[in-house]
Scaffold this active site. Structure first.
Site, PDB file in Angstrom:
ATOM      1  N   ARG A  77      -7.141 -39.000  18.876  1.00  0.00           N
ATOM      2  CA  ARG A  77      -6.646 -37.649  18.552  1.00  0.00           C
ATOM      3  C   ARG A  77      -6.720 -37.446  17.046  1.00  0.00           C
ATOM      4  NH1 ARG A  77      -3.109 -38.947  22.689  1.00  0.00           N
ATOM      5  NH2 ARG A  77      -2.799 -37.300  24.213  1.00  0.00           N
ATOM      6  N   HIS A 420      -8.868  -2.340  10.850  1.00  0.00           N
ATOM      7  CA  HIS A 420      -8.221  -1.508   9.828  1.00  0.00           C
ATOM      8  C   HIS A 420      -6.883  -0.956  10.332  1.00  0.00           C
ATOM      9  CE1 HIS A 420      -7.617   2.410   7.761  1.00  0.00           C
ATOM     10  NE2 HIS A 420      -7.971   1.701   6.702  1.00  0.00           N
ATOM     11  N   ARG A 527      13.451   8.919  -4.146  1.00  0.00           N
ATOM     12  CA  ARG A 527      12.439   9.888  -4.602  1.00  0.00           C
ATOM     13  C   ARG A 527      12.922  11.276  -4.220  1.00  0.00           C
ATOM     14  NH1 ARG A 527       8.939   5.400  -2.449  1.00  0.00           N
ATOM     15  NH2 ARG A 527       7.286   4.952  -3.954  1.00  0.00           N
ATOM     16  N   ARG A 583      15.570   9.154  -8.886  1.00  0.00           N
ATOM     17  CA  ARG A 583      14.467   9.523  -9.774  1.00  0.00           C
ATOM     18  C   ARG A 583      14.348  11.031  -9.830  1.00  0.00           C
ATOM     19  NH1 ARG A 583       8.512   7.760  -8.230  1.00  0.00           N
ATOM     20  NH2 ARG A 583       8.685   9.475  -6.763  1.00  0.00           N
ATOM     21  N   GLU A 710       5.757   3.152 -15.571  1.00  0.00           N
ATOM     22  CA  GLU A 710       4.621   3.192 -14.642  1.00  0.00           C
ATOM     23  C   GLU A 710       3.340   3.639 -15.334  1.00  0.00           C
ATOM     24  OE1 GLU A 710       5.525   5.848 -11.395  1.00  0.00           O
ATOM     25  OE2 GLU A 710       6.635   7.211 -12.669  1.00  0.00           O
ATOM     26  N   THR A 732       5.121  -0.123  -9.905  1.00  0.00           N
ATOM     27  CA  THR A 732       3.817  -0.809  -9.927  1.00  0.00           C
ATOM     28  C   THR A 732       2.730  -0.075  -9.156  1.00  0.00           C
ATOM     29  OG1 THR A 732       4.736  -2.208  -8.202  1.00  0.00           O
ATOM     30  CG2 THR A 732       4.614  -3.141 -10.417  1.00  0.00           C
ATOM     31  N   ASP A 734       1.945   3.301  -9.588  1.00  0.00           N
ATOM     32  CA  ASP A 734       1.236   4.041 -10.631  1.00  0.00           C
ATOM     33  C   ASP A 734       0.746   3.108 -11.730  1.00  0.00           C
ATOM     34  OD1 ASP A 734       0.880   6.855 -10.230  1.00  0.00           O
ATOM     35  OD2 ASP A 734       3.053   6.962 -10.020  1.00  0.00           O
ATOM     36  N   CYS A 796      10.027  -1.342  -8.549  1.00  0.00           N
ATOM     37  CA  CYS A 796      10.261  -0.499  -7.370  1.00  0.00           C
ATOM     38  C   CYS A 796       8.975  -0.008  -6.709  1.00  0.00           C
ATOM     39  CB  CYS A 796      11.150   0.679  -7.730  1.00  0.00           C
ATOM     40  SG  CYS A 796      10.388   1.802  -8.902  1.00  0.00           S
TER      41      CYS A 796
HETATM   42  C1  PEP Z   1       5.353   3.753  -8.386  1.00  0.00           C
HETATM   43  O1  PEP Z   1       4.556   4.468  -8.974  1.00  0.00           O
HETATM   44  O2  PEP Z   1       5.277   2.516  -8.354  1.00  0.00           O
HETATM   45  C2  PEP Z   1       6.465   4.347  -7.629  1.00  0.00           C
HETATM   46  C3  PEP Z   1       7.372   3.576  -7.063  1.00  0.00           C
HETATM   47  O3  PEP Z   1       6.523   5.686  -7.502  1.00  0.00           O
HETATM   48  P1  PEP Z   1       5.619   6.561  -6.543  1.00  0.00           P
HETATM   49  O4  PEP Z   1       5.032   5.639  -5.524  1.00  0.00           O
HETATM   50  O5  PEP Z   1       6.539   7.556  -5.958  1.00  0.00           O
HETATM   51  O6  PEP Z   1       4.625   7.155  -7.455  1.00  0.00           O
HETATM   52 MG    MG Z   2       4.978   6.502  -9.459  1.00  0.00          MG
END
Ligand code: PEP
Ligand code: MG
Length: 849
Positions: A77, A420, A527, A583, A710, A732, A734, A796
């Site tokens: 094995r 996908h 948001r 925000r 961002e 992260t 943007d 975020c």
């Molecule tokens: C981002 O840009 O990471 C973010 C959390 O904001 P949004 O996705 O609403 O642009």
């Molecule tokens: Mg953003």
């Protein structure tokens, strides 16, 4: 031939190591140390097997001489370092030849001897010599099988055990080096140079007179992890045949459906139960045990980690810890964070009636009911009407992602578990069934024909069960996720260990309620624009956007204020005692305006303005690059009344929630900042509104103003920005978009080509780009902290729910990550694991005193 033997008999004291002989060899040694009836076994090291692949056989005569008894029949094995790295299939009964056949005919009977010999010739021919299986389909006696073998190979069937063993070892060693085996194990995390060990074991025959047979037993339910003896036993069989030929096998425990081992051989059954309990305690794991009964005597051939589904893996790990068999920390490390997402989704109520109308691949767990839609536009329209919908497509492409975001479940005619649709749906936590063959979709007629010939039309209601792969007629009742005691324990233990906060991105009361259920540390991103998409509010919002004069805009904002205030009051009440980061409005204003002709017409009616004027206004607001245009803090600078209204709503809600006895910690976040001056201007106004609300209400309250980092410039200028910011939260999504100069909405078009070509190791919107975006995070964090040592740092973007990003943020000294509510448990466990791994690492590298 090697200088050293290259193999070692497994005894309680032999030097057997997982890193040298593999996981199976080590496990067998543990079973031997426990005094279990394990047949004599010899382990070949990784180096030896590597040598065999290169043509250097160890001294097989010496190896074979180690085995006692007659006839000498052996099994081989594989024993890789980690059980899930795979390895070539086992070969049984090596040593079977004409003499052994004659011997076994006398001892076990001719029938058993024939079956053993036939089986060996077939497996030697097919597995070792790679002959066609078909050639042996009709060979029903050893003599015929031997003739077929000799005709195909043009050489006699080897009779010497050493020749047979040499061929088996060589074939297994080379199979491990093959490209597909290598790719498969690398996909499971094996390093490129992972070694293979082999174990050679004396056969315990499950064939012969009296009670002989083989079986497999485990002591927990593989779906739930609850204690339960499961498995099968089959008389006159070998290896795992009892599992493969269930119709011929019997139950282990007494069962109304048929015969059982418990009734047939009660002492053996009891012995098995004892072995299970001892294995659990000594091996610190729920094991699946492979056993043979050789003329009434039990032999344990092997034990592997019991296979288990997501729920069971949590139940088993926590039960082992609760029973004091493993420490809690180890239980936390044993559950892959991703498995938790399977526990978190709605499931079909087991008591509900299921009328199955189609079946496919269970591609993403959970169940949802809704009206059929055939494209993204229809899905988005359904969402706007707050109507659950199921996106039905032949297969999905990046263009359908918008629709998937809006849908409650996805059903595709084509594809499998890695198509996908499946991958995106899993990421979104959306139930998904793919490859539902037998569906015929007509986009033109907006109909789908079912396998039974009947037809469903857009708007008809179906239920998709992504856990079973079934598509059900109508709306079937679902149960909320089964978050049982084991899940609760795992979360509580994670909380006790982790040293980085986990907040939720929550915009609605439903999101906030769910987040609280998961024991979140606060809201990291609310948001606010999502609060304006509501049908009743959209019109007022549009009036505000269309307002040409200050007083007109003020009047519309005046109407929006109580709506926002009510939203925040509810949110603050729900999150009492925890921070809520709100925000200020972020997206370009024209996102709130209609696009199609009917929508424009309706807007003109609602606003009581000429159609041409409305059209012209909408056209005038269009931007070439809206994501880089009039959005975020730029709105706050150009149209300050909007942010002022939002700040007032936040503060008035704070006063109201405090009056209701809640402990409120509002945080106000300014989006898309690029320059310190933006923050100064907006903060001054916010502070002004706070002062006014304090005066008007006669109530004091606390609040913080911070910045969403961002844009790359905000990260680079974080030191300066920090002077006016209580916190920095890295967006992260943007930040990735702007660091790469890559549209997050269009990247899907070429991302797979980029990843396939190795341009990017992974989609940076899915997995944080530690090298590039990560460097901006580190720079921003250190510059921000230097300027303001008590600054709160968070992340975020979507990456907040991903294990690698969490470990990265923790190392960078972030205070929290924030992710979608369904990812919170995953993030908490990943955070706890990151903390545990770091302390393990620190302990391992502590200089010795
Ligand atoms: C981002 O840009 O990471 C973010 C959390 O904001 P949004 O996705 O609403 O642009
Ligand atoms: Mg953003």
């Amino acid at each position: 031939m090697l200088d050293t033997p290259g193999f070692v008999e497994i005894t309680p004291t032999a030097d057997i190591r997982v890193a040298r002989h593999g996981n199976r060899a080590k496990c067998l040694q543990r079973l031997i140390r426990m005094d279990l009836p394990v047949p004599q076994t010899v382990a070949l090291s990784f180096d030896t097997v590597r040598g065999i692949a290169e043509g250097h056989l160890p001294d097989l005569a010496t190896l074979i001489a180690l085995f006692e008894g007659q006839p000498k029949l052996l099994s081989v094995r594989s024993s890789s370092e980690a059980a899930d790295w795979g390895g070539p299939n086992a070969v049984l009964n090596i040593g079977m030849n004409d003499r052994a056949h004659a011997w076994l005919s006398n001892t076990l009977g001719e029938k058993a001897a024939d079956r053993i010999y036939l089986r060996f010739i077939r497996s030697f021919a097919i597995e070792v010599m790679r002959l066609d299986e078909e050639a042996f389909a009709e060979a029903e006696t050893p003599a015929i099988a031997r003739d077929v073998y000799e005709a195909e190979i043009d050489a006699p069937f080897p009779q010497a055990i050493a020749d047979q063993l040499a061929a088996v070892l060589r074939s297994m060693a080379r199979a491990w080096e093959g490209t597909s085996a290598r790719l498969l194990r690398q996909a499971q995390g094996a390093p490129a140079d992972a070694g293979l060990g082999l174990v050679v074991q004396r056969m315990a025959q499950g064939m012969g007179p009296g009670q002989s047979g083989a079986g497999v037993v485990q002591f927990v339910d593989p779906a739930t992890g609850d204690p339960q003896v499961t498995g099968r036993y089959m008389g006159q069989s070998m290896g795992r045949e009892a599992l493969r030929r269930r119709e011929k096998a019997i139950y282990l425990t007494r069962d109304p459906r048929g015969a059982s081992l418990q009734e047939m051989l009660p002492e053996v059954y009891t012995e098995l139960l004892e072995i299970g309990a001892r294995c659990r305690e000594r091996l610190r794991e729920e094991m699946q045990v492979e056993f043979t009964i050789d003329q009434g005597r039990l032999a344990v051939l092997d034990a592997v980690r019991c296979p288990r589904e997501a729920r069971a893996s949590v139940a088993i790990a926590t039960a082992l810890a609760r029973d004091g068999i493993i420490p809690r920390a180890e239980a936390l490390l044993r559950v892959a964070p991703g498995t938790l997402s399977h526990l978190l989704h709605r499931q079909i109520d087991p008591a509900a009636e299921r009328r199955v109308i189609a079946r496919g691949v269970a591609a993403s767990p959970g169940a949802a009911a809704g009206r059929i839609v055939f494209d993204s536009a229809a899905a988005q329209a359904a969402l706007a009407r707050d109507e659950p919908c199921i996106l039905v497509r032949r297969e999905t492409t990046p263009d359908d992602v918008r629709g998937m975001h809006a849908a409650d479940a996805v059903l595709t005619e084509r594809g499998g578990s890695t198509s996908h649709a499946a991958m995106i749906a899993r990421g979104l936590g959306l139930p998904c069934v793919t490859g539902a063959t037998g569906l015929t979709i007509s986009y033109r007629n907006r109909q789908v024909r079912l396998p039974d010939g009947s037809t469903l039309t857009e708007g008809d209601v179906i239920t998709v069960d992504g856990s079973s792969g079934q598509v059900l007629s109508g709306k079937v009742a679902t149960n909320e996720p089964a978050l049982d005691g084991a899940f609760g324990d795992l979360m509580a233990w994670s909380d006790a260990v982790r040293d980085i906060g986990v907040r939720a991105n929550a915009d609605t009361v439903a999101d906030a309620t769910l987040s609280r259920t998961f024991g979140v540390d606060g809201i990291g991103l609310c948001r606010t624009e999502h609060m304006f998409f509501d049908e009743g509010r959209l019109t007022v919002m549009r009036e505000m956007i269309f307002a040409e004069t200050g007083p007109d805009r003020a009047a519309a904002l005046e109407r929006l204020l109580p709506m926002q205030r009510a939203d925040f009051t509810e949110l603050f009440g729900l999150m009492s005692g925890l921070p809520v980061c709100i925000r200020l409005l972020d997206p370009p204003l024209h996102e709130f305006l209609p696009s199609g002709p009917e929508g424009v017409q309706a807007l003109a009616e609602a606003l009581d303005r000429p159609l041409s004027e409305v059209r012209a206004r909408i056209d005038a607001m269009q931007e070439y690059n809206p994501m880089l245009g009039m959005r975020g803090v730029r709105l706050g600078i150009a149209l300050p009344e909007i942010y002022e209204m939002q700040a007032r709503a936040i503060f008035e809600a704070t006063v109201a929630a405090q009056a209701a006895g809640h402990d409120v910690h509002p945080e106000i976040m300014i989006p898309l900042v690029t320059a310190h001056r933006e923050v100064e201007l907006v903060k001054r106004r916010i502070d002004g509104v706070a002062g006014a609300v304090r005066d008007e209400s006669g109530t004091d309250f606390r609040y913080d103003v911070g910045v969403m980092v961002e844009t790359p410039r905000a990260a680079l200028r974080a030191g300066e920005i920090a002077e006016t910011s209580a916190f920095l939260s890295f967006g992260t999504n943007d930040l990735t978009q702007m660091t790469y100069g890559l549209s997050r909405d269009d990247a899907g078009r070429f991302m797979s080509a980029y990843v396939n070509e190795g341009v990017y190791p992974e989609d940076p919107f899915g997995t944080l780009d530690i090298d590039g975006v990560g460097e901006l995070l580190l720079l921003g964090a250190s510059r921000g902290r230097k300027a303001r040592p008590d600054i709160v740092l968070g992340l975020c973007g979507e990456h907040g729910g991903q294990a690698d990003s969490i470990a990265f943020c923790r190392l960078a000294g972030f205070d929290y990550v924030s992710c979608s509510p369904f990812r919170v448990p995953v993030a908490k466990l990943a955070a706890a694991q990151a903390t545990l791994m770091a302390s393990k690492h620190a302990a391992a590298h502590k200089p010795k005193a």
